[in-house]
Design a protein around this motif. Structure first.
Motif, PDB file in Angstrom:
ATOM      1  N   ALA A   1      -4.500   2.508  14.888  1.00  0.00           N
ATOM      2  CA  ALA A   1      -3.425   1.605  14.479  1.00  0.00           C
ATOM      3  C   ALA A   1      -3.904   0.159  14.526  1.00  0.00           C
ATOM      4  CB  ALA A   1      -2.214   1.784  15.384  1.00  0.00           C
ATOM      5  N   ALA A   2      -3.598  -0.573  13.476  1.00  0.00           N
ATOM      6  CA  ALA A   2      -3.987  -1.983  13.398  1.00  0.00           C
ATOM      7  C   ALA A   2      -2.760  -2.817  13.054  1.00  0.00           C
ATOM      8  CB  ALA A   2      -5.079  -2.181  12.355  1.00  0.00           C
ATOM      9  N   LEU A   3      -2.592  -3.939  13.740  1.00  0.00           N
ATOM     10  CA  LEU A   3      -1.460  -4.833  13.470  1.00  0.00           C
ATOM     11  C   LEU A   3      -1.796  -5.708  12.268  1.00  0.00           C
ATOM     12  CD1 LEU A   3       1.321  -5.852  14.402  1.00  0.00           C
ATOM     13  CD2 LEU A   3       0.103  -7.519  15.837  1.00  0.00           C
ATOM     14  N   ARG A   4      -0.955  -5.683  11.247  1.00  0.00           N
ATOM     15  CA  ARG A   4      -1.214  -6.438  10.026  1.00  0.00           C
ATOM     16  C   ARG A   4       0.089  -7.050   9.511  1.00  0.00           C
ATOM     17  NH1 ARG A   4      -5.675  -5.566  11.422  1.00  0.00           N
ATOM     18  NH2 ARG A   4      -7.433  -4.697  10.245  1.00  0.00           N
ATOM     19  N   ARG A   5      -0.055  -8.178   8.811  1.00  0.00           N
ATOM     20  CA  ARG A   5       1.056  -8.701   8.025  1.00  0.00           C
ATOM     21  C   ARG A   5       1.120  -7.911   6.725  1.00  0.00           C
ATOM     22  NH1 ARG A   5      -0.782 -13.439  10.604  1.00  0.00           N
ATOM     23  NH2 ARG A   5       0.922 -14.608  11.612  1.00  0.00           N
ATOM     24  N   ILE A   6       2.337  -7.634   6.286  1.00  0.00           N
ATOM     25  CA  ILE A   6       2.524  -6.821   5.081  1.00  0.00           C
ATOM     26  C   ILE A   6       3.205  -7.685   4.035  1.00  0.00           C
ATOM     27  CG2 ILE A   6       3.637  -4.746   4.156  1.00  0.00           C
ATOM     28  CD1 ILE A   6       3.434  -3.570   6.979  1.00  0.00           C
ATOM     29  N   TYR A   7       2.582  -7.750   2.847  1.00  0.00           N
ATOM     30  CA  TYR A   7       3.017  -8.653   1.780  1.00  0.00           C
ATOM     31  C   TYR A   7       3.455  -7.866   0.549  1.00  0.00           C
ATOM     32  CZ  TYR A   7       0.338 -12.091   4.507  1.00  0.00           C
ATOM     33  OH  TYR A   7      -0.160 -12.885   5.510  1.00  0.00           O
ATOM     34  N   ASP A   8       4.264  -8.532  -0.267  1.00  0.00           N
ATOM     35  CA  ASP A   8       4.543  -8.060  -1.612  1.00  0.00           C
ATOM     36  C   ASP A   8       3.380  -8.503  -2.483  1.00  0.00           C
ATOM     37  OD1 ASP A   8       5.339  -7.804  -4.293  1.00  0.00           O
ATOM     38  OD2 ASP A   8       7.452  -8.032  -3.773  1.00  0.00           O
ATOM     39  N   PRO A   9       2.591  -7.595  -3.050  1.00  0.00           N
ATOM     40  CA  PRO A   9       1.392  -8.004  -3.792  1.00  0.00           C
ATOM     41  C   PRO A   9       1.683  -8.822  -5.046  1.00  0.00           C
ATOM     42  CG  PRO A   9       1.808  -5.660  -4.059  1.00  0.00           C
ATOM     43  CD  PRO A   9       2.755  -6.148  -3.029  1.00  0.00           C
ATOM     44  N   GLN A  10       2.910  -8.750  -5.565  1.00  0.00           N
ATOM     45  CA  GLN A  10       3.233  -9.505  -6.776  1.00  0.00           C
ATOM     46  C   GLN A  10       3.638 -10.939  -6.456  1.00  0.00           C
ATOM     47  OE1 GLN A  10       6.165  -6.939  -8.737  1.00  0.00           O
ATOM     48  NE2 GLN A  10       4.562  -6.357 -10.202  1.00  0.00           N
ATOM     49  N   SER A  11       4.496 -11.113  -5.443  1.00  0.00           N
ATOM     50  CA  SER A  11       4.970 -12.463  -5.123  1.00  0.00           C
ATOM     51  C   SER A  11       4.216 -13.095  -3.949  1.00  0.00           C
ATOM     52  CB  SER A  11       6.463 -12.400  -4.768  1.00  0.00           C
ATOM     53  OG  SER A  11       6.671 -11.637  -3.586  1.00  0.00           O
ATOM     54  N   SER A  12       3.386 -12.299  -3.271  1.00  0.00           N
ATOM     55  CA  SER A  12       2.651 -12.743  -2.075  1.00  0.00           C
ATOM     56  C   SER A  12       3.588 -13.114  -0.919  1.00  0.00           C
ATOM     57  CB  SER A  12       1.738 -13.939  -2.405  1.00  0.00           C
ATOM     58  OG  SER A  12       0.776 -13.567  -3.366  1.00  0.00           O
ATOM     59  N   GLU A  13       4.850 -12.735  -1.023  1.00  0.00           N
ATOM     60  CA  GLU A  13       5.793 -13.001   0.053  1.00  0.00           C
ATOM     61  C   GLU A  13       5.578 -12.015   1.195  1.00  0.00           C
ATOM     62  OE1 GLU A  13      10.635 -12.947   0.873  1.00  0.00           O
ATOM     63  OE2 GLU A  13       9.818 -12.515  -1.127  1.00  0.00           O
ATOM     64  N   MET A  14       5.625 -12.522   2.402  1.00  0.00           N
ATOM     65  CA  MET A  14       5.470 -11.656   3.557  1.00  0.00           C
ATOM     66  C   MET A  14       6.744 -10.828   3.756  1.00  0.00           C
ATOM     67  SD  MET A  14       4.547 -12.693   7.480  1.00  0.00           S
ATOM     68  CE  MET A  14       4.871 -11.542   8.822  1.00  0.00           C
ATOM     69  N   LEU A  15       6.582  -9.526   3.863  1.00  0.00           N
ATOM     70  CA  LEU A  15       7.715  -8.622   4.022  1.00  0.00           C
ATOM     71  C   LEU A  15       7.979  -8.286   5.478  1.00  0.00           C
ATOM     72  CD1 LEU A  15       6.897  -6.123   1.114  1.00  0.00           C
ATOM     73  CD2 LEU A  15       8.542  -8.017   1.067  1.00  0.00           C
ATOM     74  N   ASP A  16       6.926  -8.147   6.272  1.00  0.00           N
ATOM     75  CA  ASP A  16       7.079  -7.754   7.660  1.00  0.00           C
ATOM     76  C   ASP A  16       5.720  -7.837   8.343  1.00  0.00           C
ATOM     77  OD1 ASP A  16       8.358  -6.888   9.944  1.00  0.00           O
ATOM     78  OD2 ASP A  16       8.288  -4.767   9.428  1.00  0.00           O
ATOM     79  N   ARG A  17       5.730  -7.636   9.640  1.00  0.00           N
ATOM     80  CA  ARG A  17       4.492  -7.483  10.382  1.00  0.00           C
ATOM     81  C   ARG A  17       4.595  -6.184  11.163  1.00  0.00           C
ATOM     82  NH1 ARG A  17       2.549 -11.715  14.936  1.00  0.00           N
ATOM     83  NH2 ARG A  17       4.432 -10.858  15.908  1.00  0.00           N
TER      84      ARG A  17
END
Length: 493
Positions: free
Chosen positions: A72-88
Motif C-alpha cells: 500500500a502506498a499513500l498517494r494523491r488521486i487526481y482527475d486526469p482531465q482537469s488535474s483536480e485533486m479528488l482525494d488522498r
C-alpha cells in the motif's frame, strides 16, 4: 464442454485433441467498479482489472512510477482531465498473473463519501479502454483465467451472502477448494480409466497393451460408483445449510403456533388472537437458530370449517407440511392432558400429508403448560414416554417456561440435519451439483451394461460421465486423455 476463451488446434482419429488449448489473443477491455459496499463509509475500495490498469494507476496518481507490488502506498488521486485533486488515499498494485483475476489489477482505497467515490469512478470512466464492470465480472475473469474453478466461484458467492456461522464455514471450505478437489479427483480417475480403455481399443490387436487393463478400469468405475452414491446420500446437508432448513409449524387452531413463531422471531411477526382461525395464509420468516439458517413457516390451523378462505389456508398448510425438512407439530397441552392416549392420533392428524414412512423429522411441541396441574403434567409426560412419539417439548409461550429447552432441542435437530461443514467429506451445496453427479452416476451404470457388448459404447459412457463431472468445476480438456495414454503405456515397444 468448451472452456470460455480457448480453442482447439486440430483433431486426430476419434476426435482426439492433438494440439493444446490456447488462449485467444484478443485484447480485453479493462473493467472497474466499486468493490466495497455502497453508501457512506470510512473507506471505499475501487478496483480495476485488465491491461490498462497500469495506465489508470499512473494517470490518477499523476506519477510515472508504479508503487511496489502488493504494497500500500499513500498517494494523491487526481482527475486526469482537469488535474483536480479528488482525494488522498492508498493505492495497491497487483501485477498479473499474481492477482485475484489473473490480470493486472489496481486498487484505490479512498474516503467513502459519495462525492469522492463518484469522482474517482468518473475519472476512471473517462480513460480510454476502461469501462464499468458487469455484475460478477471480476470473478468471471478469475474463472476464465484459471484462478478459480466453478465450485470455488460458488463458494465465494455463498461466503459473501452468508448470514449464519454454519453458512460461513461451509462457504469458506468450498471457496478454499475442498469440494472442487474432490470432484477433480474423481475426474482424474475417470480420465485415466478412459485413457486405458481407449488405448485398449486402439492398440490391443498389436499386443502392446498390458494384461488386466480392462479389469483395472472396471475396478475404478465400481469404486467411483460407490463413492458417488455415498456422496449423494448425505441428506441434502450442504443444500440445507446453504439455502436454509425449511421448518413448518403446523397443528390445530389456537394451539399457539403463531405465538411460537413470534417467540422464535423475537418480534410480532404473526397476529395472535383467541379467535380460532386467525392465521389464514402462510407467514414466513428467515431465522438464525444456533448458527443454522432456517426458513420458518407458520400455517393455518387445522380444523373442520365451512369457510372457503380457511379451507384454502389449510390446503396451503398441508402443502408446507409435505415440503418441510422439519415439522414443529404444536398441540394444546391443556386439551391433551385429560386424554393423553390420544397424543399419537392427534400427531398423525397433523402429519397426515407428510411422508407415510415417518421419515420426516418432527418435534412435538405441547404448548400452554402453564394451564396444567402437577398431576396433569406428570400424566402427560408419562404418556409421552410410553407412546411412539418424536422428541417432545413441553412449554408455555405465555410464561416462556420450557422455551430454553425447546430451543436447545431445536438446535440439536438442526445440527443433525445440517452436520458440521468442517468435518468429513464436503457435501454438494447446490441443485446443479446433485443433478450433474446423478447424471454421472447414471453414465457409469451404462458403462457396466455396455462393457461386455461394445467397448466403444462403454468408452463413450465414461466420456459422458467425465463430461458431467467437468461441468461441476468447469475444467474439461480432452487432451489429458492422450497425455495419459503415453504416460501409462509403452506403446510401440
Amino acid at each position: 464442454m468448451w472452456l470460455p476463451g480457448v480453442s482447439r488446434l486440430c483433431l486426430g482419429r476419434r476426435g482426439r485433441v492433438l494440439g493444446r488449448w490456447c488462449s485467444q489473443a484478443a485484447e480485453r477491455d479493462t473493467i472497474f467498479a466499486l468493490s466495497s459496499g455502497r453508501g457512506k463509509c470510512g473507506v471505499a475500495v475501487i478496483r480495476t482489472s485488465g491491461p490498462s490498469s497500469r495506465l489508470a494507476l499512473l494517470r490518477l496518481t499523476g506519477t510515472e512510477e508504479l508503487p511496489l507490488s502488493r504494497s500500500a502506498a499513500l498517494r494523491r488521486i487526481y482527475d486526469p482531465q482537469s488535474s483536480e485533486m479528488l482525494d488522498r488515499g492508498l493505492v495497491v498494485w497487483f501485477p498479473g498473473p499474481g492477482s485475484f483475476t489473473g490480470e493486472d489489477v489496481a486498487e484505490f482505497h479512498v474516503h467513502g463519501g459519495l462525492a469522492v467515490v463518484s469522482g474517482v469512478l468518473n475519472a476512471l470512466g473517462a480513460l480510454p479502454h476502461l469501462r464499468q464492470a458487469d455484475p460478477g465480472e471480476f470473478t468471471k475473469r478469475a474463472f476464465q483465467n484459471g484462478k478459480l474453478d466453478l465450485t470455488e466461484v460458488e463458494g465465494l458467492g455463498d461466503l459473501i451472502h452468508a448470514e449464519t456461522e454454519g453458512q460461513r464455514r461451509q462457504a469458506l471450505r468450498q471457496m478454499e477448494g475442498d469440494l472442487g478437489r474432490l470432484y477433480q479427483h474423481w475426474s482424474d480417475a475417470l480420465t485415466k480409466a478412459l485413457a486405458h480403455i481407449e488405448a485398449y481399443i486402439d492398440f490391443s490387436e498389436d499386443d502392446n497393451i498390458e494384461e488386466g487393463v480392462l479389469s483395472q478400469v472396471e475396478a475404478t468405475v465400481a469404486l467411483l460408483e460407490k463413492e458417488l452414491t455415498v456422496h449423494l446420500q448425505d441428506g441434502r446437508r450442504g443444500e440445507r445449510l446453504r439455502d436454509g432448513v425449511r421448518v413448518t409449524i403446523a397443528g390445530p387452531t389456537n394451539a399457539g403456533k403463531s405465538s411460537l413463531l413470534n417467540h422464535l422471531c423475537q418480534k410480532p411477526a404473526a397476529i395472535v388472537s383467541p379467535v380460532a382461525g386467525t392465521t389464514r395464509d402462510v407467514v414466513e420468516a428467515a431465522l438464525n437458530i444456533g448458527g443454522f439458517p432456517v426458513v420458518l413457516s407458520d400455517t393455518a390451523g387445522l380444523r373442520e370449517t365451512d369457510s372457503d378462505i380457511e379451507k384454502e389456508g389449510m390446503i396451503r398448510a398441508r402443502e408446507r407440511v409435505c415440503s418441510a425438512d422439519l415439522i414443529l407439530a404444536v398441540l394444546d397441552a391443556a386439551e391433551m392432558a385429560p386424554q393423553p392416549d390420544q397424543l399419537l392420533t392427534a400427531l398423525q392428524g397433523i402429519l397426515l400429508p407428510a411422508q407415510p414412512d415417518g421419515a420426516q423429522p418432527t418435534l412435538l411441541v405441547l404448548n400452554k403448560s402453564d394451564l396444567l396441574s402437577e398431576q396433569d403434567r406428570a400424566r402427560l409426560l408419562g404418556a409421552c414416554g410410553q407412546a411412539d412419539l418424536p422428541p417432545v417439548c413441553l412449554l408455555s409461550c405465555k410464561t416462556r417456561e420450557g422455551l430454553p429447552r425447546f430451543l436447545d432441542t431445536f438446535s440439536q435437530q438442526l445440527s443433525r440435519m445440517c452436520g458440521d461443514p468442517l468435518l468429513g467429506s464436503p457435501s454438494p451445496t447446490q441443485a446443479r451439483h446433485r443433478l450433474s453427479l446423478t447424471k454421472c452416476l447414471g453414465a457409469l451404470g451404462c458403462f457396466g451394461r455396455h462393457r461386455n457388448l461394445d467397448l466403444a459404447l462403454a468408452a463413450e459412457d465414461l466420456r459422458q460421465a467425465r463430461r458431467f463431472l467437468g461441468q461441476l468445476t468447469g475444467q474439461v480438456g480432452a487432451e489429458e486423455i492422450l497425455t495419459l495414454i503415453f504416460k501409462d503405456f509403452c506403446i510401440g515397444k
